[in-house]
Design a protein around this motif. Sequence first.
Motif, short mmCIF file in Angstrom:
data_model
loop_
_atom_site.label_atom_id
_atom_site.label_comp_id
_atom_site.label_asym_id
_atom_site.label_seq_id
_atom_site.Cartn_x
_atom_site.Cartn_y
_atom_site.Cartn_z
N HIS A 169 -10.07 -6.59 50.68
CA HIS A 169 -10.14 -5.48 51.16
C HIS A 169 -9.52 -4.86 52.62
CE1 HIS A 169 -12.23 -1.65 51.87
NE2 HIS A 169 -12.47 -1.34 53.47
N GLY A 170 -8.77 -3.41 52.90
CA GLY A 170 -8.04 -3.25 54.24
C GLY A 170 -6.39 -3.17 53.54
N GLU A 171 -5.40 -4.08 52.89
CA GLU A 171 -4.52 -4.75 52.42
C GLU A 171 -3.80 -3.35 52.19
OE1 GLU A 171 -3.72 -9.52 52.63
OE2 GLU A 171 -4.47 -8.45 50.67
N LYS A 172 -2.85 -3.35 52.36
CA LYS A 172 -1.83 -2.43 51.60
C LYS A 172 -0.39 -3.03 51.37
CE LYS A 172 -3.67 1.57 55.17
NZ LYS A 172 -3.18 2.11 55.92
N LEU A 173 0.42 -2.13 50.42
CA LEU A 173 1.38 -2.69 50.09
C LEU A 173 1.99 -2.23 49.56
CD1 LEU A 173 3.29 -4.98 48.50
CD2 LEU A 173 2.20 -4.35 46.47
N HIS A 184 -7.12 -2.41 46.41
CA HIS A 184 -8.72 -2.45 46.08
C HIS A 184 -8.78 -4.08 45.59
CE1 HIS A 184 -12.18 -2.81 43.72
NE2 HIS A 184 -12.78 -1.33 44.23
N PRO A 185 -9.78 -4.98 46.18
CA PRO A 185 -10.27 -6.12 45.78
C PRO A 185 -10.33 -7.18 44.55
CG PRO A 185 -11.68 -5.58 47.68
CD PRO A 185 -11.02 -4.36 46.63
N GLY A 186 -10.35 -5.85 43.62
CA GLY A 186 -10.20 -5.74 42.37
C GLY A 186 -8.53 -6.05 42.14
N ASP A 187 -7.31 -5.90 42.53
CA ASP A 187 -6.14 -6.13 42.19
C ASP A 187 -5.74 -7.29 42.49
OD1 ASP A 187 -6.06 -3.47 42.22
OD2 ASP A 187 -5.05 -2.68 44.02
N LEU A 188 -5.20 -7.45 42.24
CA LEU A 188 -4.74 -9.15 41.98
C LEU A 188 -2.84 -8.65 42.26
CD1 LEU A 188 -4.70 -11.89 41.17
CD2 LEU A 188 -3.90 -11.77 38.77
N VAL A 197 3.00 -9.35 48.15
CA VAL A 197 4.60 -8.99 48.38
C VAL A 197 4.99 -8.72 46.71
CG1 VAL A 197 5.55 -10.94 49.37
CG2 VAL A 197 5.01 -11.63 47.49
N ALA A 198 3.52 -7.81 45.67
CA ALA A 198 4.40 -7.99 44.57
C ALA A 198 2.67 -7.35 44.56
CB ALA A 198 4.63 -8.63 43.69
N LEU A 199 2.19 -6.24 43.20
CA LEU A 199 1.40 -6.08 42.28
C LEU A 199 1.68 -6.78 40.86
CD1 LEU A 199 -0.20 -2.26 42.61
CD2 LEU A 199 -1.18 -4.40 43.56
N ARG A 231 -6.43 -2.44 34.66
CA ARG A 231 -7.56 -1.82 35.72
C ARG A 231 -7.11 -1.52 36.79
NH1 ARG A 231 -12.08 -5.47 33.33
NH2 ARG A 231 -10.98 -6.98 35.34
N THR A 232 -6.02 -2.88 37.24
CA THR A 232 -5.03 -2.09 38.53
C THR A 232 -4.06 -1.21 38.25
OG1 THR A 232 -4.96 -4.64 39.55
CG2 THR A 232 -3.35 -3.18 39.99
N ALA A 233 -3.59 -1.19 37.25
CA ALA A 233 -3.14 -0.37 36.87
C ALA A 233 -3.26 1.23 36.28
CB ALA A 233 -1.99 -0.19 35.87
N ARG A 234 -4.53 0.73 36.26
CA ARG A 234 -4.97 2.66 35.77
C ARG A 234 -5.77 3.23 36.95
NH1 ARG A 234 -9.71 4.00 31.93
NH2 ARG A 234 -10.19 6.11 32.00
N ARG A 235 -5.67 1.90 38.26
CA ARG A 235 -6.78 2.40 39.50
C ARG A 235 -5.60 2.97 40.81
NH1 ARG A 235 -8.33 -2.66 41.02
NH2 ARG A 235 -10.11 -1.65 40.22
N HIS A 236 -4.27 2.49 40.48
CA HIS A 236 -3.25 3.14 41.23
C HIS A 236 -2.28 4.13 40.19
CE1 HIS A 236 -4.38 0.25 44.03
NE2 HIS A 236 -4.33 -0.56 43.24
#
Length: 693
Positions: A169-173, A184-188, A197-199, A231-236
Amino acid sequence: MRISPTWLREFVALDVDNVRLAEDLTHAGIAVEGFIGEGDAVLFEMEITTNRVDAMNHYGVARECSAIYNLELQPIIPKLPKLIQPESFPIEILDPALCARYTARAIRDVRIEKAPRYIAERLLIEAHHGINNVADSTNYALMEMGHPTHAFDLDLLEGGKIVVRPAVHGEKLKTLDGIERQLHPGDLVIADAVKPVALAGIMGGWDTMITPNTRNILIESAWFDPATVRRTARRHSMHTDASHRFERGADWGATTLACDRVTELVLETAGGKLAGYNDAVARKVSHEPIQLERSELRRILGQEIPEPDVTRILRRLGFELTETRASSNGAPEEGVRLALLQPPDAYTVEIPSWRMDVEREIDVIEEVARVYGFNNFANTLPSFSGGVVELPHALPESKTRTRLLALGYDEAVSPTFISTDDAQRFSSSEAVALENPLSEEAPLLRNSLVPGMLNLLAWNFNREATDVRLFEMGNVFSMSSERVEQRKLACFAATGSVGEKGVQLPSRSTDFFDLKGDAEAILNTFEKQSLQFTTPASGYFHPGRSATVVLNGETVGELGQLHPDLAAERKFKQEVWIAQLDLDRLFAVPLREPRYQRLSRYPSVERDFSLLLDNHVSYERLRTAIEGLRIPELESIEPQELFRGAGVPEGKYSLLLHLVFQSSERTLRDDEVSGWSRQVIAAVQGLGGSLRG
């Protein structure tokens, strides 16, 4: 997606022309929608179904060709120099459920420049313009064999290791598209020892991308959980070539081959030397073997498929088969066939890692059928026991559809999903929300057919079709307590000119009475004790040009002109007349049975009444009052002329009413007709009207 037949021929020695190749692929379920270009530069425009991620590349389509034509498939075997002094490059996978495998190779002393011509030209197949020789090598391998890979600047990875983990939580990329994303904490994510360094499975990071200053690189190839990537792709709000494949299930077994293939291309185009290698396997992703019974194959497909064809098709597609037969005691025995001339009773089928869509015996049967060719199956009628049962409303539905077609309407079908705004605007019933809508713009099941009909009209208007008559019969849905209710409605709309046009036939615009007449023609199909058109109708109709349809005392629909404000909002430049009928209520009314009635031998008597009525007195009230006199000899009531203006008091109108009296038993006397006429005048006076002087 586009496929180059020339590229396919590098893997399979095809001896058919491109037209035949396209037809055969399409028949096998790998649809070729069209051709782009000519000669050796021709490309196939493909339509690959979402479950066939294995065929979203040239090698996968070549495998299909191998099975269709029974030809050898040339393997992809990267040629790499021997790694003499391997460097240690640790890989940590913190959650095996999210990342089952991660393969990486390090290459040092590369030269970053433009990719050679043969790579650049093939990237243009998918309209990819070159970036640099390393990035283009990853894209080339993706188009060739379908497994996504990525290259990092090795010197920009801190801590000398890769960690595959959920985001904190709080990380940016900042991703390669230049957008800084709040994770988001659900992002790998793929991270080094310090930062993301990558989604994972979607896009690399900006800070570790390949630049002209890059000298050492790390090539990654992995398998990520499809649901997590989706889920990650849809979230972003992201969709990339990589996510498109990972979301549908990539090939767990291809990570090493894809990594080696990119490494081979990089060494060939950018130079350098191998420095490190790590293949971290957290878990194996595979299906259990499937038992394929020949009896079930025959039952489903309806005919016997020769055993050599079954084994040839499945093995060419990459399935491994072990033949099985029943022993003398009934138990299955695996291994070498006991009698060479007798086919096995069943097969134990090992599923290749690239075919995760094959999960059941029926899936294997489908593979055999589609490659064997559906055109090779004999035309036979299916076996059937029992009688044909007609649905309760089949006949009235058929008659309603036939009547609409006879009235000049064309049947159309609109989507079942509508927007929240349309659901609230065109129906008072509560709409049903979808748990996983295909589009955020249409998240509800339709509770009215009107929005879909208006969209169909707009589609025609946008193509300069102005004389349009359409109808649709379909289900609508609404919430009732905790249940979903389903009703069947019919909606029909008319706009533009009505009738035929010609030198002697001037055009006339559709009006309220045309639509009302069509509704009456439909309702005349049913037993009709009474039919009334009352006001008001729903708010999306023009308040002065609409009506509610009441049949035998029950409301069965509405009709009228679309409200001008709604028409303007949808940019309609002409009047739109639309009706919606509740078929469930209508079909509860029996169909009208034709009845024979002998014509009377006795003359009819006609009387005209010039009436003066208040504006609030509708013709419907007048007709009902006269019919309420229950005069058996009254054959018909017809309005002949309506007038407002000079000589007619303000707030009133003049109506010329034509009545016909006739008996089937005798000639009517003048005194009888005069008495009935006095009753009619009294009924008119009861409504506040009078004879016009």
